[in-house]
Design a protein around this motif. Structure first.
Motif, PDB file in Angstrom:
ATOM      1  N   ILE A  41      47.682  39.004  50.674  1.00 26.47           N
ATOM      2  CA  ILE A  41      48.429  39.934  49.796  1.00 26.47           C
ATOM      3  C   ILE A  41      49.942  38.893  49.276  1.00 26.47           C
ATOM      4  O   ILE A  41      49.971  39.045  48.125  1.00 26.47           O
ATOM      5  CB  ILE A  41      48.941  41.218  50.220  1.00 26.47           C
ATOM      6  N   MET A  44      49.451  36.235  46.320  1.00 23.90           N
ATOM      7  CA  MET A  44      49.086  36.711  45.006  1.00 23.90           C
ATOM      8  C   MET A  44      49.949  36.738  44.029  1.00 23.90           C
ATOM      9  O   MET A  44      51.194  37.393  44.339  1.00 23.90           O
ATOM     10  CB  MET A  44      48.356  37.826  45.191  1.00 23.90           C
ATOM     11  N   TYR A  46      49.754  38.560  41.296  1.00 20.66           N
ATOM     12  CA  TYR A  46      49.377  39.645  40.426  1.00 20.66           C
ATOM     13  C   TYR A  46      48.536  40.686  41.549  1.00 20.66           C
ATOM     14  O   TYR A  46      47.855  40.380  42.327  1.00 20.66           O
ATOM     15  CB  TYR A  46      48.527  39.192  39.302  1.00 20.66           C
ATOM     16  N   CYS A  47      48.402  41.767  40.836  1.00 20.19           N
ATOM     17  CA  CYS A  47      47.564  42.780  41.480  1.00 20.19           C
ATOM     18  C   CYS A  47      47.454  44.035  40.563  1.00 20.19           C
ATOM     19  O   CYS A  47      48.204  43.979  39.412  1.00 20.19           O
ATOM     20  CB  CYS A  47      47.964  43.521  42.990  1.00 20.19           C
ATOM     21  N   LEU A 103      45.519  50.045  45.102  1.00 25.13           N
ATOM     22  CA  LEU A 103      45.755  48.713  44.724  1.00 25.13           C
ATOM     23  C   LEU A 103      44.726  47.725  44.935  1.00 25.13           C
ATOM     24  O   LEU A 103      43.902  47.899  45.969  1.00 25.13           O
ATOM     25  CB  LEU A 103      47.243  48.304  45.563  1.00 25.13           C
ATOM     26  N   PHE A 105      43.938  43.784  44.867  1.00 27.51           N
ATOM     27  CA  PHE A 105      44.159  42.172  45.287  1.00 27.51           C
ATOM     28  C   PHE A 105      42.686  41.520  44.756  1.00 27.51           C
ATOM     29  O   PHE A 105      42.005  41.815  45.694  1.00 27.51           O
ATOM     30  CB  PHE A 105      44.657  42.182  46.295  1.00 27.51           C
ATOM     31  N   ARG A 114      38.624  39.533  47.355  1.00 28.35           N
ATOM     32  CA  ARG A 114      38.993  40.896  46.921  1.00 28.35           C
ATOM     33  C   ARG A 114      39.589  41.809  48.310  1.00 28.35           C
ATOM     34  O   ARG A 114      39.241  42.012  49.096  1.00 28.35           O
ATOM     35  CB  ARG A 114      38.140  41.972  46.200  1.00 28.35           C
TER      36      ARG A 114
END
Length: 198
Positions: A41, A44, A46-47, A103, A105, A114
């Motif tokens: 998480i 990253m 973005y999500c 959410l 990811f 994922r």
């Protein structure tokens, strides 16, 4: 009643004889983040955030920033900033009337991966993280109801070239997007909110 499934899921699982595999996959769901979840998480940039309004009308939005803009803040909690945007507040407005969120990811660069996080969200203008999060005008916190990995087999292999020039970071004032100067919007664009600069 299960953590992940309702009657609609079960109807299709029964039609496709997939209830047993669905149950096995559900056994991997948890309410607390693992060290690997946290690392993924927080790596990253973005999500994707799914919300729905009080009538159940859905919305999905892209959330981006520098790696670490979403952070795990407790065993079963994560938080992320709301940055200057288009002012519609589609996602955050939905959260105010329906706190259920999802959410996703998803790494489409490097090793495909994922992770889904479903839970209940809150939005705050007074969160202590505002004082240390560059560019944040609001903080969203999500208390996880279900955290679970998802098969990445259809995730394409792509390359991350560079972060967005608009992603807030210490010591750098992001440029204003060009659309804010378009004649159709120029007279109604609100001023930027004061935020922590780093």
């Amino acid at each position: 009643m299960t953590t992940l499934f309702h009657e609609g899921n079960r109807r299709l699982q029964d039609e496709f004889d997939s209830r047993r595999i669905a149950g096995r996959l559900e056994s991997f769901a948890r309410t607390e983040f693992t060290a690997d979840d946290r690392a993924f998480i927080e790596s990253m940039p973005y999500c994707f955030l799914a919300t729905a309004d009080a009538e159940g009308r859905p919305d999905c939005s892209f959330k981006g920033g520098m790696p670490g803009f979403v952070r795990v803040t407790g065993p079963g909690e994560l938080a992320f900033p709301d940055y200057d945007g288009n002012g519609m507040f589609k996602s955050l407005g939905n959260i105010l009337v329906n706190p259920a969120v999802g959410l996703l990811f998803i790494a489409i660069h490097g090793r495909p991966q994922r992770l889904r996080v479903n839970g209940l969200a809150t939005v705050s203008r007074d969160d202590p993280l505002l004082a240390e999060t560059v560019g944040a005008q609001l903080i969203v916190r999500v208390a996880a109801r279900a955290i679970f990995p998802n098969c990445p087999r259809y995730v394409p292999s792509m390359q991350l070239v560079e972060p967005s020039i608009y992603a807030p970071r210490p010591g750098r004032e992001p440029p204003e997007p060009a659309w804010k100067d378009f004649p159709a919007f120029k007279d109604v664009v609100p001023p930027r909110q004061p935020t922590f600069k780093g």
